[in-house]
Design a protein around this motif. Structure first.
Motif, mmCIF file in Angstrom:
data_model
loop_
_atom_site.group_PDB
_atom_site.id
_atom_site.type_symbol
_atom_site.label_atom_id
_atom_site.label_comp_id
_atom_site.label_asym_id
_atom_site.label_seq_id
_atom_site.Cartn_x
_atom_site.Cartn_y
_atom_site.Cartn_z
ATOM 1 N N TYR A 6 21.249 16.039 -52.570
ATOM 2 C CA TYR A 6 21.368 17.488 -52.383
ATOM 3 C C TYR A 6 20.396 18.168 -53.345
ATOM 4 O O TYR A 6 20.502 18.001 -54.563
ATOM 5 C CB TYR A 6 22.804 17.914 -52.666
ATOM 6 N N VAL A 7 19.446 18.918 -52.801
ATOM 7 C CA VAL A 7 18.412 19.567 -53.615
ATOM 8 C C VAL A 7 18.473 21.066 -53.373
ATOM 9 O O VAL A 7 18.244 21.539 -52.252
ATOM 10 C CB VAL A 7 17.011 19.035 -53.260
ATOM 11 N N GLN A 8 18.774 21.825 -54.405
ATOM 12 C CA GLN A 8 18.842 23.274 -54.254
ATOM 13 C C GLN A 8 17.765 23.959 -55.084
ATOM 14 O O GLN A 8 17.416 23.519 -56.175
ATOM 15 C CB GLN A 8 20.216 23.813 -54.633
ATOM 16 N N ALA A 9 17.256 25.063 -54.517
ATOM 17 C CA ALA A 9 16.175 25.795 -55.178
ATOM 18 C C ALA A 9 16.466 27.284 -55.117
ATOM 19 O O ALA A 9 15.830 28.035 -54.380
ATOM 20 C CB ALA A 9 14.830 25.483 -54.516
ATOM 21 N N LYS A 91 20.102 10.316 -46.928
ATOM 22 C CA LYS A 91 20.179 11.625 -46.289
ATOM 23 C C LYS A 91 19.762 12.687 -47.304
ATOM 24 O O LYS A 91 19.939 12.512 -48.512
ATOM 25 C CB LYS A 91 21.605 11.925 -45.814
ATOM 26 N N TYR A 92 19.236 13.794 -46.786
ATOM 27 C CA TYR A 92 18.746 14.854 -47.666
ATOM 28 C C TYR A 92 19.268 16.216 -47.211
ATOM 29 O O TYR A 92 19.278 16.525 -46.016
ATOM 30 C CB TYR A 92 17.216 14.893 -47.659
ATOM 31 N N VAL A 93 19.675 17.020 -48.172
ATOM 32 C CA VAL A 93 20.033 18.413 -47.922
ATOM 33 C C VAL A 93 19.177 19.269 -48.847
ATOM 34 O O VAL A 93 19.287 19.168 -50.068
ATOM 35 C CB VAL A 93 21.526 18.688 -48.191
ATOM 36 N N PHE A 94 18.297 20.066 -48.260
ATOM 37 C CA PHE A 94 17.465 20.986 -49.032
ATOM 38 C C PHE A 94 17.999 22.396 -48.808
ATOM 39 O O PHE A 94 18.264 22.787 -47.665
ATOM 40 C CB PHE A 94 16.009 20.921 -48.575
ATOM 41 N N VAL A 95 18.124 23.155 -49.883
ATOM 42 C CA VAL A 95 18.682 24.507 -49.803
ATOM 43 C C VAL A 95 17.704 25.482 -50.441
ATOM 44 O O VAL A 95 17.404 25.370 -51.637
ATOM 45 C CB VAL A 95 20.044 24.585 -50.520
ATOM 46 N N THR A 96 17.210 26.424 -49.647
ATOM 47 C CA THR A 96 16.211 27.366 -50.157
ATOM 48 C C THR A 96 16.367 28.743 -49.524
ATOM 49 O O THR A 96 16.805 28.856 -48.383
ATOM 50 C CB THR A 96 14.770 26.898 -49.845
ATOM 51 N N PRO A 97 15.949 29.783 -50.237
ATOM 52 C CA PRO A 97 15.732 31.087 -49.614
ATOM 53 C C PRO A 97 14.254 31.195 -49.224
ATOM 54 O O PRO A 97 13.435 30.360 -49.633
ATOM 55 C CB PRO A 97 16.056 32.063 -50.747
ATOM 56 N N LEU A 98 13.933 32.193 -48.447
ATOM 57 C CA LEU A 98 12.531 32.526 -48.173
ATOM 58 C C LEU A 98 12.109 33.593 -49.172
ATOM 59 O O LEU A 98 12.690 34.675 -49.213
ATOM 60 C CB LEU A 98 12.360 33.050 -46.744
ATOM 61 N N TRP A 99 11.121 33.272 -49.988
ATOM 62 C CA TRP A 99 10.596 34.222 -50.967
ATOM 63 C C TRP A 99 9.128 34.498 -50.659
ATOM 64 O O TRP A 99 8.302 33.571 -50.649
ATOM 65 C CB TRP A 99 10.685 33.644 -52.387
ATOM 66 N N ASN A 100 8.831 35.762 -50.386
ATOM 67 C CA ASN A 100 7.433 36.155 -50.201
ATOM 68 C C ASN A 100 6.717 35.259 -49.197
ATOM 69 O O ASN A 100 5.608 34.774 -49.422
ATOM 70 C CB ASN A 100 6.698 36.154 -51.538
ATOM 71 N N HIS A 139 17.829 21.278 -43.579
ATOM 72 C CA HIS A 139 17.321 22.372 -44.411
ATOM 73 C C HIS A 139 18.202 23.584 -44.191
ATOM 74 O O HIS A 139 18.288 24.123 -43.088
ATOM 75 C CB HIS A 139 15.868 22.704 -44.017
ATOM 76 N N ILE A 140 18.884 24.006 -45.241
ATOM 77 C CA ILE A 140 19.714 25.215 -45.206
ATOM 78 C C ILE A 140 18.892 26.331 -45.819
ATOM 79 O O ILE A 140 18.515 26.269 -46.999
ATOM 80 C CB ILE A 140 21.031 24.985 -45.960
ATOM 81 N N HIS A 141 18.626 27.359 -45.027
ATOM 82 C CA HIS A 141 17.579 28.325 -45.380
ATOM 83 C C HIS A 141 18.038 29.744 -45.054
ATOM 84 O O HIS A 141 18.559 29.998 -43.962
ATOM 85 C CB HIS A 141 16.334 27.977 -44.559
ATOM 86 N N LEU A 155 4.845 33.874 -39.438
ATOM 87 C CA LEU A 155 4.867 34.032 -40.895
ATOM 88 C C LEU A 155 5.942 33.173 -41.553
ATOM 89 O O LEU A 155 6.231 33.350 -42.733
ATOM 90 C CB LEU A 155 5.085 35.507 -41.255
ATOM 91 N N ASP A 156 6.520 32.252 -40.807
ATOM 92 C CA ASP A 156 7.536 31.366 -41.376
ATOM 93 C C ASP A 156 6.854 30.190 -42.070
ATOM 94 O O ASP A 156 6.488 29.200 -41.441
ATOM 95 C CB ASP A 156 8.464 30.847 -40.268
ATOM 96 N N PHE A 157 6.690 30.312 -43.373
ATOM 97 C CA PHE A 157 6.122 29.219 -44.162
ATOM 98 C C PHE A 157 7.186 28.593 -45.066
ATOM 99 O O PHE A 157 6.861 27.943 -46.055
ATOM 100 C CB PHE A 157 4.953 29.743 -45.002
ATOM 101 N N GLY A 158 8.442 28.797 -44.691
ATOM 102 C CA GLY A 158 9.551 28.204 -45.420
ATOM 103 C C GLY A 158 10.103 27.010 -44.670
ATOM 104 O O GLY A 158 9.849 25.861 -45.025
ATOM 105 N N ASP A 159 10.835 27.267 -43.588
ATOM 106 C CA ASP A 159 11.411 26.176 -42.815
ATOM 107 C C ASP A 159 10.329 25.315 -42.175
ATOM 108 O O ASP A 159 10.448 24.087 -42.142
ATOM 109 C CB ASP A 159 12.343 26.734 -41.740
#
Length: 207
Positions: A6-9, A91-100, A139-141, A155-159
C-alpha cells in the motif's frame, strides 16, 4: 497468502483527503476479505525516499572499482530497499490526488526508485520489457475537476501516468478508482465520494 503493498502520497490527514478516505474503505474491505494476506505500507511523505539527484545518478553508474561516498551509499541503499520491497509484493495499491495536472512530487520520487533496470524491467533489442508478471494493481485517485471525458481527459497526467508505469513494468491488471468532480459540483460532493467508496469496497473483495 499474498503480499499487498500500500503506497500513499498525500500529506493531508485522512479527514481532509478524498483519496485517503476512499483508500481507507478499500483497505478495510480488503482485510475483511483477505485476512491471511500480509500488508506493507509506504507513506512517501513520511519516509526517506531519495530524490533522483546527482548523488543517486553517480552511485548508479560508477564503475565497480570506484568507491561510493557515504552519501551515495545511503541513497543507493534506500533506492534498492524500495525497489526490492516493490518486487517482492504481489499486489499494489497506489493512492494519490491530482495536483496541478500531475502527481504529488514524492510519488514521482518513489516511482523513480522502483523503476529499476534488472529488477522491474530490462532492456532488449526490441525495447524495454517489464519483469513483474502475474501481479495486479489498483490506483485510488481523487481530482476536483472532471478529467474522464473530453476535453479535460487530455490533461489527465495522474491516472494515465500510473497506468503507464504499471504496464511498462509488466503489471497488466490495473484498476482505477476515481473520485472526481467534487470541486466542480460541491453540492454533489457527498454522493461522489460515496460512489467511489462503494466501488472501492466492491473491488477490494475480489482484488
Amino acid at each position: 497468502m499474498a503480499t499487498l503493498l500500500y503506497v500513499q502520497a498525500n500529506p493531508k490527514p485522512v479527514e481532509f483527503s478524498k483519496s485517503l478516505t476512499v483508500a481507507r474503505e478499500f483497505m478495510s474491505a480488503y482485510k475483511e476479505a483477505h485476512p491471511e494476506d500480509k500488508i506493507a505500507t509506504v507513506d512517501v511523505y513520511n519516509g526517506n525516499v531519495p530524490l533522483l539527484d546527482w548523488d543517486c545518478i553517480q552511485a548508479k553508474f560508477k564503475p565497480p572499482q570506484v568507491p561510493l561516498t557515504e552519501t551515495e551509499q545511503k541513497k543507493l541503499a534506500a533506492l534498492d530497499t524500495y525497489a526490492d520491497q516493490f518486487v517482492a509484493a504481489d499486489k499494489y495499491v497506489f493512492v494519490t490526488p491530482l495536483w496541478n495536472l500531475g502527481l504529488p512530487p514524492m510519488m514521482k520520487a518513489y516511482i523513480d526508485a522502483i523503476m529499476a533496470v534488472g529488477k522491474t524491467f530490462r532492456y532488449t533489442e526490441k525495447g524495454p520489457v517489464g519483469l513483474l508478471q502475474n501481479k495486479k494493481a489498483v490506483h485510488i485517485h481523487s481530482r476536483g475537476g472532471i478529467y474522464s471525458v473530453p476535453p479535460m481527459n487530455e490533461l489527465d497526467f495522474g491516472d494515465r501516468y500510473i497506468q503507464t508505469v504499471f504496464r511498462f513494468i509488466g503489471v497488466s491488471e490495473v484498476h482505477s478508482i476515481i473520485c472526481e468532480g467534487h470541486e466542480y459540483m460541491p453540492d454533489k460532493a457527498g454522493d461522489i465520494l460515496n460512489a467511489a467508496i462503494t466501488q472501492a469496497r466492491e473491488l477490494a473483495r475480489t482484488f
